[in-house]
Motif scaffolding. Sequence first.
Motif, PDB file in Angstrom:
ATOM      1  N   GLU A 114      24.316  39.678  47.601  1.00 54.16           N
ATOM      2  CA  GLU A 114      23.858  41.068  47.617  1.00 54.16           C
ATOM      3  C   GLU A 114      24.946  42.004  47.090  1.00 54.16           C
ATOM      4  O   GLU A 114      24.668  42.919  46.312  1.00 54.16           O
ATOM      5  CB  GLU A 114      23.421  41.491  49.024  1.00 54.16           C
ATOM      6  N   ILE A 115      26.182  41.781  47.510  1.00 57.53           N
ATOM      7  CA  ILE A 115      27.309  42.588  47.013  1.00 57.53           C
ATOM      8  C   ILE A 115      27.443  42.426  45.503  1.00 57.53           C
ATOM      9  O   ILE A 115      27.663  43.397  44.778  1.00 57.53           O
ATOM     10  CB  ILE A 115      28.625  42.199  47.725  1.00 57.53           C
ATOM     11  N   ASP A 116      27.302  41.194  45.006  1.00 59.87           N
ATOM     12  CA  ASP A 116      27.392  40.950  43.564  1.00 59.87           C
ATOM     13  C   ASP A 116      26.325  41.739  42.811  1.00 59.87           C
ATOM     14  O   ASP A 116      26.601  42.339  41.761  1.00 59.87           O
ATOM     15  CB  ASP A 116      27.245  39.459  43.244  1.00 59.87           C
TER      16      ASP A 116
ATOM     17  N   ASP B 234      27.339  45.333  42.782  1.00 58.46           N
ATOM     18  CA  ASP B 234      28.454  45.550  41.848  1.00 58.46           C
ATOM     19  C   ASP B 234      27.968  45.642  40.403  1.00 58.46           C
ATOM     20  O   ASP B 234      28.479  46.456  39.623  1.00 58.46           O
ATOM     21  CB  ASP B 234      29.499  44.442  41.989  1.00 58.46           C
ATOM     22  N   TYR B 235      26.986  44.840  40.027  1.00 61.11           N
ATOM     23  CA  TYR B 235      26.434  44.934  38.671  1.00 61.11           C
ATOM     24  C   TYR B 235      25.699  46.262  38.468  1.00 61.11           C
ATOM     25  O   TYR B 235      25.781  46.863  37.401  1.00 61.11           O
ATOM     26  CB  TYR B 235      25.524  43.748  38.358  1.00 61.11           C
ATOM     27  N   GLU B 236      24.992  46.724  39.494  1.00 63.06           N
ATOM     28  CA  GLU B 236      24.325  48.017  39.408  1.00 63.06           C
ATOM     29  C   GLU B 236      25.360  49.136  39.264  1.00 63.06           C
ATOM     30  O   GLU B 236      25.179  50.050  38.444  1.00 63.06           O
ATOM     31  CB  GLU B 236      23.464  48.257  40.644  1.00 63.06           C
ATOM     32  N   LEU B 237      26.423  49.071  40.046  1.00 59.29           N
ATOM     33  CA  LEU B 237      27.489  50.058  39.952  1.00 59.29           C
ATOM     34  C   LEU B 237      28.138  50.033  38.570  1.00 59.29           C
ATOM     35  O   LEU B 237      28.481  51.084  38.012  1.00 59.29           O
ATOM     36  CB  LEU B 237      28.553  49.814  41.030  1.00 59.29           C
TER      37      LEU B 237
ATOM     38  N   LYS C 135      29.140  52.784  33.482  1.00 53.83           N
ATOM     39  CA  LYS C 135      29.074  52.898  32.022  1.00 53.83           C
ATOM     40  C   LYS C 135      28.305  54.152  31.608  1.00 53.83           C
ATOM     41  O   LYS C 135      28.719  54.868  30.684  1.00 53.83           O
ATOM     42  CB  LYS C 135      28.446  51.645  31.417  1.00 53.83           C
ATOM     43  N   LYS C 136      27.220  54.455  32.288  1.00 56.10           N
ATOM     44  CA  LYS C 136      26.459  55.668  31.994  1.00 56.10           C
ATOM     45  C   LYS C 136      27.294  56.915  32.280  1.00 56.10           C
ATOM     46  O   LYS C 136      27.296  57.872  31.508  1.00 56.10           O
ATOM     47  CB  LYS C 136      25.176  55.705  32.826  1.00 56.10           C
TER      48      LYS C 136
END
Length: 93
Positions: A9-11, A14-17, A22-23
Amino acid sequence: MNLIEARHEIDKIDYELRELFKKRMAISAEIARIKAETGDSIYKPDREKEVVRKLTEDMNPDLREEYTVFIKKIMEISRDYQLKKTREMGKKD
């Protein structure tokens, strides 16, 4: 939830963050361009204080301090990036 599931879930978070980061940096580059064109200052302490206040006012008190540090660090990174971009464009702040 076990440790492996929690880490998964943390991973995902982290990808969403990462994508949001980047945005945010793309918009920060655009802000740098605008500020370079208008001669506006990169650092706006009053605006940053107001943003922090608004973002933290309804935060769970148990997380408010950590979230405040998180937000301030993001703004610092964005500000440094804007400064770098404006220097690349030939403007110094």
